[in-house]
Design a protein around this motif. Structure first.
Motif, mmCIF file in Angstrom:
data_model
loop_
_atom_site.group_PDB
_atom_site.id
_atom_site.type_symbol
_atom_site.label_atom_id
_atom_site.label_comp_id
_atom_site.label_asym_id
_atom_site.label_seq_id
_atom_site.Cartn_x
_atom_site.Cartn_y
_atom_site.Cartn_z
ATOM 1 N N TYR A 733 0.839 -1.031 0.168
ATOM 2 C CA TYR A 733 -0.011 -0.056 -0.065
ATOM 3 C C TYR A 733 0.940 1.196 0.003
ATOM 4 O O TYR A 733 2.262 1.091 0.084
ATOM 5 C CB TYR A 733 -0.699 0.072 1.209
ATOM 6 C CG TYR A 733 -2.283 -0.812 1.099
ATOM 7 C CD1 TYR A 733 -3.354 -0.360 0.850
ATOM 8 C CD2 TYR A 733 -1.916 -2.090 1.171
ATOM 9 C CE1 TYR A 733 -4.724 -1.107 1.107
ATOM 10 C CE2 TYR A 733 -3.099 -2.993 1.449
ATOM 11 C CZ TYR A 733 -4.537 -2.411 1.164
ATOM 12 O OH TYR A 733 -5.422 -3.244 0.941
ATOM 13 N N GLY A 734 0.397 2.318 0.004
ATOM 14 C CA GLY A 734 1.068 3.575 0.016
ATOM 15 C C GLY A 734 1.905 3.851 -0.963
ATOM 16 O O GLY A 734 1.882 3.596 -2.106
ATOM 17 N N SER A 745 11.590 5.198 3.626
ATOM 18 C CA SER A 745 10.355 4.725 3.586
ATOM 19 C C SER A 745 10.012 3.558 4.577
ATOM 20 O O SER A 745 10.897 2.578 4.364
ATOM 21 C CB SER A 745 9.804 4.634 2.267
ATOM 22 O OG SER A 745 9.789 5.806 1.586
ATOM 23 N N ASP A 746 9.061 3.512 5.213
ATOM 24 C CA ASP A 746 8.546 2.364 5.902
ATOM 25 C C ASP A 746 7.624 1.598 4.619
ATOM 26 O O ASP A 746 7.409 2.098 3.548
ATOM 27 C CB ASP A 746 7.905 2.205 7.000
ATOM 28 C CG ASP A 746 6.621 3.362 7.092
ATOM 29 O OD1 ASP A 746 6.328 3.529 6.057
ATOM 30 O OD2 ASP A 746 5.919 3.726 7.852
ATOM 31 N N ASP A 748 4.021 -0.407 4.072
ATOM 32 C CA ASP A 748 2.621 -0.452 4.463
ATOM 33 C C ASP A 748 2.370 -1.632 3.624
ATOM 34 O O ASP A 748 2.074 -1.898 2.487
ATOM 35 C CB ASP A 748 1.788 0.574 3.813
ATOM 36 C CG ASP A 748 2.083 1.972 4.787
ATOM 37 O OD1 ASP A 748 1.869 1.901 5.904
ATOM 38 O OD2 ASP A 748 2.433 2.923 4.176
ATOM 39 N N ASP A 797 4.561 -1.448 8.406
ATOM 40 C CA ASP A 797 3.200 -0.843 9.164
ATOM 41 C C ASP A 797 2.155 -1.727 8.456
ATOM 42 O O ASP A 797 1.848 -1.848 7.219
ATOM 43 C CB ASP A 797 3.097 0.498 8.577
ATOM 44 C CG ASP A 797 1.888 1.243 9.438
ATOM 45 O OD1 ASP A 797 1.148 0.368 9.704
ATOM 46 O OD2 ASP A 797 1.774 2.297 9.323
ATOM 47 N N MET A 798 1.463 -2.506 9.249
ATOM 48 C CA MET A 798 0.449 -3.372 8.990
ATOM 49 C C MET A 798 -0.987 -3.124 9.338
ATOM 50 O O MET A 798 -2.015 -3.650 9.376
ATOM 51 C CB MET A 798 0.873 -4.868 9.470
ATOM 52 C CG MET A 798 1.990 -5.453 8.915
ATOM 53 S SD MET A 798 2.239 -7.020 9.718
ATOM 54 C CE MET A 798 0.867 -7.768 9.286
ATOM 55 N N ARG A 799 -1.053 -1.535 9.866
ATOM 56 C CA ARG A 799 -2.209 -0.932 10.192
ATOM 57 C C ARG A 799 -3.511 -1.143 9.145
ATOM 58 O O ARG A 799 -4.807 -0.579 9.705
ATOM 59 C CB ARG A 799 -2.110 0.125 11.003
ATOM 60 C CG ARG A 799 -1.347 0.232 12.014
ATOM 61 C CD ARG A 799 -0.970 1.506 12.608
ATOM 62 N NE ARG A 799 0.039 2.279 11.855
ATOM 63 C CZ ARG A 799 0.387 3.502 12.107
ATOM 64 N NH1 ARG A 799 0.155 4.329 13.022
ATOM 65 N NH2 ARG A 799 1.093 4.310 11.235
ATOM 66 N N LEU A 800 -3.095 -1.296 7.726
ATOM 67 C CA LEU A 800 -4.231 -1.057 6.919
ATOM 68 C C LEU A 800 -4.909 -2.564 6.610
ATOM 69 O O LEU A 800 -5.656 -2.337 5.649
ATOM 70 C CB LEU A 800 -3.526 -0.462 5.527
ATOM 71 C CG LEU A 800 -3.201 0.729 5.516
ATOM 72 C CD1 LEU A 800 -2.412 1.280 4.238
ATOM 73 C CD2 LEU A 800 -4.298 1.635 5.725
ATOM 74 N N ARG A 801 -4.382 -3.593 7.454
ATOM 75 C CA ARG A 801 -5.002 -4.616 7.150
ATOM 76 C C ARG A 801 -6.520 -4.545 7.931
ATOM 77 O O ARG A 801 -6.740 -3.730 8.576
ATOM 78 C CB ARG A 801 -4.303 -5.880 7.840
ATOM 79 C CG ARG A 801 -4.362 -5.533 9.503
ATOM 80 C CD ARG A 801 -3.570 -6.769 9.992
ATOM 81 N NE ARG A 801 -3.463 -6.960 11.502
ATOM 82 C CZ ARG A 801 -2.592 -6.242 12.437
ATOM 83 N NH1 ARG A 801 -1.762 -5.553 11.725
ATOM 84 N NH2 ARG A 801 -2.558 -6.426 13.655
ATOM 85 N N GLU A 828 -10.449 3.537 3.911
ATOM 86 C CA GLU A 828 -9.669 2.300 3.233
ATOM 87 C C GLU A 828 -9.989 1.980 1.862
ATOM 88 O O GLU A 828 -8.938 1.197 1.186
ATOM 89 C CB GLU A 828 -10.294 1.050 4.177
ATOM 90 C CG GLU A 828 -9.839 1.292 5.772
ATOM 91 C CD GLU A 828 -10.626 0.197 6.491
ATOM 92 O OE1 GLU A 828 -10.052 -0.717 7.013
ATOM 93 O OE2 GLU A 828 -11.953 0.435 6.848
ATOM 94 N N ALA A 831 -7.263 3.981 0.257
ATOM 95 C CA ALA A 831 -5.854 2.987 0.507
ATOM 96 C C ALA A 831 -5.819 1.730 -0.757
ATOM 97 O O ALA A 831 -4.681 1.794 -1.090
ATOM 98 C CB ALA A 831 -5.617 2.619 1.869
#
Length: 998
Positions: A733-734, A745-746, A748, A797-801, A828, A831
């Protein structure tokens, strides 16, 4: 009892004659272990048998000094001692030959065949082979240590044993599988079916009949033709059948049981490595080497030998492979390839602190092999005498052909014998595959004693001499000539040495800096004085101080030519301070003037690069090759380079694999940054390459984690049985999804699987498929985020799951689909616009893309605009430089009004609003191509689209520049006005497209 007492007396007398207290104590301890064991009677029988002389007790003392493994075997298996004395005629696995006699060439073939023929179960087969190995190893180590067999008799005996184990174990499993699956067959040109048999290629030292005492065996499995099995309960393809045979063969030889192992089996030299099929047909193998074979695979194939299987087809296979290895012309390109391969090995050696590795280190066994192999590949196509697997035979041919001088030949042969004997002494200690010299006194004395030396220093002196001889020959062969820099010492400004060595007053030193055009002479002198007076420098050892004394004047000389010498000096000195405990890095820069030039150039251009080099100085190696430094490899080249790189690391050494991934990432990010700051790579390409690096690493980590989970739990299953490949994808993502990664960059990411949650794995320790993939994802995240000496790989970063942090680490595709349709918020879905599969199953990736398009094309239009605008306001309130995204004199490139987020929201809103009517807008996940699609569909005018694209690129370029300058992506002062026009146009389009048009 009298016999034991007499033996004890003789042994203790021989031990007391040793010239080292440490050796005497160790030998007495080992002897007492034997004396107290139930094997002592058998040992007494061995040493008093008719074939023994008075010398045998001295031989035993040498063996118990040199090998804890042999002592353990003697204690655990008395039958081995009886067999080796020739006294146990009833033992089924006896050699029939005592310790002091050579075995016939076909002995192990007959012995192992007899063992295999009477094995009624896999357990019995496994145990018999392991006991046979212990017996063979005791015999070989005893003979090797005591000069009863020369190096090549030892290595050939080991190789023949390996041949027999592979051949007859493969046959046993083939016969065991045929009643169930049938016998493999293939049609000839006339339509007649003929039986098929698998062939096994032995690679490396096994292929050359030069196996060492505790070596892996490198294998490749092949079969002649595709077809099907016949006369079994079920019909399967030949490839499936031989894959089952191969898996069983590996398990029988490689698994560690209470009796140990037979051979560690390494299959990574096969086409495509671990990701490739376990078994391939002749045609598939030939096609791979013709279209994708790499230079390192040519080197590897030099030693290939059909060591088991269908010998009628062996010649056909080797004839087919020969054109790939040996070209029909003089091929000097291999020298450059060899240089690159050796550089890769050298970097690994330095990174892992393996300078004392007698195989991979400088002047080691590998360099002798390389010397022979490079000439084989250069001349072997025309000179068939060089098409030989034996290293000694090739060196002899090179001497006779005048390619090697008499002195070089003698030095290489002598060094090879010495290094291989040393390798055996190291490996026999504990039956470990190691080439590292010991660092404790007792083990050093033990190795020296086995090698016939009275002290470690005496042995070490000879070892160093041999390695220097090898290194000299190797460097002479492959060392590139730098015509520009030459080899002479640079002409120094007369004052630089005096400046550094504190031979001047402050005003005199400052004058030198001024004369050499330093922009702030006083500041530069202070930097040098502070370094000189620092605790790290004052406590340097003599060798490190000498290196620093040589390096600093070189550095100052070259800095005088840079654009901002004082500022660049401050950046380079950060690196210098970081490596003061590892001054070998300074030697690297001293011995490679080109690398020092590039270091100054890059530190002058970017403090971020300077800091990265200081954090991970091991990547200084990358500065040596200018052509590769400023030309990052494309994705396929990255994949190939990482695959080759990882092949050289044991699969079970997780720490080494994790460090290797970090080196790979840091080295290639450095290349991208170097190319960008020097103008060799535009922004869009830089982001592409940074994204490729992440994708290649993610793919490798998924593969590593899959194999580790399978080893622990077995394979996940479905209605058809075990699933051979992971049913898992990594969705980016992102910035990752939008192919817009920057430095630091991290990632996503979201993980999705497509396994049956009601099924279980097929291993001894079974878990349900959901648990399997959850633990696999945990392992992936662990590998990515664990802080190692060289840092982490990426922040994840797994917060978009689905359900965010409260949701499952990995969701099924069905669960993901249900969530997106029923429960996902508008943000969402926004995203999801930028989401794409970046690693994992290609089949599941296709299914995911269908779900993505279906979800995005069904977002309700009602309230969509309000939701997107509301989310933008919330982001602005929390992240922008002011609550409304507008603050006088300041502009946050990303979050302020008219910044990058406005452009991203415009494209995301367009996708959500128009996807159902215009499915083509769903094709891309990156903003630029979404905007271009909007223009093509007439959703936004050409002028407006160009304005948004120009602004987006300008903001990203400035953002990259800020990062490379170690600054925040916030503009102030005169910088704001430079981007004001872009900003105002974005604000105007936002108002028109997102507000006025509603």
């Amino acid at each position: 009892m009298t016999g034991i007492t007499d033996l004890d007396s003789r042994i203790r007398s021989d031990i007391e004659a040793l010239n080292s207290v440490e050796l005497r104590d160790h030998a007495l301890q080992q002897w007492q272990i034997l004396l107290d064991s139930s094997s002592i009677d058998a040992l007494n029988g061995l040493l008093t048998s008719a074939v023994c002389g008075d010398h045998v007790t001295k031989e035993l003392v040498r063996v118990i000094i040199g090998s804890d493994y042999v002592v353990d075997c003697m204690v655990r298996y008395p039958s081995i001692l009886k067999a080796l004395s020739g006294a146990d005629s009833e033992a089924s696995n006896v050699t029939g030959f005592h310790l002091w006699a050579s075995v016939p060439e076909d002995y192990y073939d007959q012995q192992i065949k007899a063992l295999v023929d009477i094995s009624e179960s896999e357990e019995q087969l496994s145990k018999s082979l392991r006991l046979a190995r212990h017996q063979m190893m005791v015999r070989v180590i005893w003979r090797d240590f005591n000069g009863l067999a020369d190096l090549f008799e030892t290595t050939r005996e080991l190789s023949r044993f390996a041949d027999a184990c592979v051949e007859h174990t493969m046959n046993w499993h083939t016969q065991a599988l045929m009643p169930i699956w049938g016998e493999p067959h293939a049609k000839d040109y006339e339509g007649n079916w003929h039986p098929q048999r698998m062939l096994v290629l032995g690679m490396g030292k096994l292929g050359a009949d030069e196996l060492n005492l505790s070596s892996d065996i490198d294998l490749i499995f092949v079969y002649p033709e595709s077809g099907w099995t016949k006369n079994g309960k079920r019909e399967i393809s030949n490839q499936e059948f031989f894959t089952k045979v191969g898996q069983k063969l590996i398990q029988t030889l490689d698994a560690v049981t209470s009796e140990g192992f037979v051979f560690r089996v390494d299959m990574r030299l096969r086409p495509y490595g671990d990701s490739g099929p376990l078994v391939m047909s002749f045609n598939a193998l030939e096609s791979y080497y013709q279209s994708q074979g790499r230079e390192w695979e040519r080197y590897a194939m030099i030693k290939a030998r059909v060591m088991a299987g269908n010998q009628e087809k062996a010649q056909e296979l080797m004839t087919m492979l020969r054109p790939f290895v040996y070209r029909k012309y003089i091929d000097f390109s291999v020298i450059e390839a060899l240089r690159g391969l050796k550089d890769m090995i050298n970097r690994e050696v330095r990174r892992k602190g393996m300078e004392h590795n007698i195989k991979l280190g400088r002047g080691g066994i590998r360099e002798i092999e390389f010397i022979a192999q490079v000439f084989q590949l250069i001349h072997g196509g025309l000179d068939v005498r060089l098409q030989n697997r034996s290293l000694m035979s090739v060196l002899l041919q090179l001497r006779e052909g005048g390619i090697l001088t008499e002195e070089a030949y003698a030095n290489l042969v002598s060094a090879y014998h010495f290094l291989r004997d040393t390798e055996h002494a190291l490996q026999a200690l504990q039956d470990r595959q190691t080439q590292l010299l010991p660092d404790d006194t007792l083990h050093q004395l033990r190795v020296a004693h086995v090698m016939g030396y009275g002290s470690w220093d005496a042995f070490s002196d000879d070892l160093v001499a041999h390695r220097k001889n090898v290194e000299a020959e190797f460097v002479d062969l492959i060392q590139p000539v730098d015509e520009e820099s030459g080899t002479s010492e640079p002409a120094f400004c007369d004052g630089w040495r005096s400046v550094w060595l504190d031979e001047m007053e402050d005003n005199e030193a400052i004058a030198v800096f001024e004369e050499q055009c330093f922009d702030d002479a006083s500041a530069a002198w202070k930097l040098i004085k502070d370094l000189k007076q620092s605790k790290k420098v004052r406590t340097l050892q003599r060798e490190g101080q000498e290196r620093l004394n040589q390096f600093i004047p070189n550095l100052l000389q070259q800095l005088a030519c840079s654009k901002r010498p004082t500022e660049t000096l401050s950046r380079v000195l950060i690196l210098v301070e970081a490596v003061l405990r590892r001054t070998a890095y300074l030697v690297l820069l001293l011995e490679n003037p080109v690398a020092l030039t590039q270091l100054i150039k890059l530190c002058d251009a970017s403090p971020w690069i300077a800091n990265q080099l200081a954090k991970t100085p091991v990547i200084l190696d990358e500065l040596i090759n200018v052509s590769s430094l400023y030309s990052p490899p494309n994705k396929s080249e990255l994949e190939d380079e990482l695959r080759q790189y990882m092949l050289r690391i044991p699969e079970d050494d997780l720490e080494a694999l994790m460090e290797a991934l970090r080196y790979f990432k840091n080295a290639h990010v450095l290349r991208v940054a170097a190319a960008e700051v020097t103008g060799a790579l535009p922004l869009m390409k830089a982001s592409d390459y940074l994204t490729y690096i992440a994708e290649v690493i993610l793919e490798a980590v998924v593969d590593m984690s899959w194999h580790q989970m399978v080893e622990r739990y077995g394979y996940p299953t479905d209605d058809h049985g075990p699933v051979a490949r992971p049913q898992l994808i990594v969705v980016g993502y992102g910035k990752l999804g939008g192919i817009e990664l920057s430095y630091g960059s991290d990632l996503d990411i979201v993980f999705i699987h497509d396994a049956s949650v009601a099924k279980y794995t097929n291993g001894d320790k079974q878990v349900d498929n959901q648990t399997f993939y959850t633990r696999m994802v945990q392992r992936i995240v662990h590998i990515m985020t664990t802080m190692m000496p060289s840092g982490d790989l990426y922040e994840v970063d797994m917060r978009l799951r689905p359900e965010g942090n409260s949701g499952m680490l990995v969701a099924s595709l069905k669960a993901f689909n249900d969530y997106q349709h029923k429960n996902a918020w508008t943000w969402e879905h926004q995203a999801l616009v930028r989401a794409r599969v970046v690693a994992g199953s290609a089949e599941l990736a296709g299914k995911f893309e269908l779900v993505r398009k279906d979800v995005l094309s069904q977002v309700p239009a009602e309230g969509l605009n309000e939701s997107v605008v509301s989310m933008r306001k919330k982001m602005m309130a929390s992240l922008a430089s002011a609550e409304d995204g507008n603050k006088d004199g300041v502009f946050h490139l990303k979050h302020d009004a008219g910044g990058m987020v406005d452009i991203e929201f415009i494209s995301q809103y367009a996708v959500l609003k128009f996807a159902k009517e215009y499915p083509g807008i769903l094709t891309w996940s990156d903003n630029i191509r979404i905007l271009e699609t909007m223009e093509r569909l007439g959703l936004l005018g050409e002028v407006e689209v160009n304005q948004l694209i120009d602004a987006y690129k300008a903001f990203r370029i400035e953002g990259h520049r800020k990062i490379l300058d170690n600054q925040k992506v916030v503009l102030s002062g005169d910088e704001v006005s430079e981007y004001q026009d872009y900003r105002q146009k974005v604000i105007k389009i936002w108002q028109h497209f997102m507000v006025d048009s509603v």
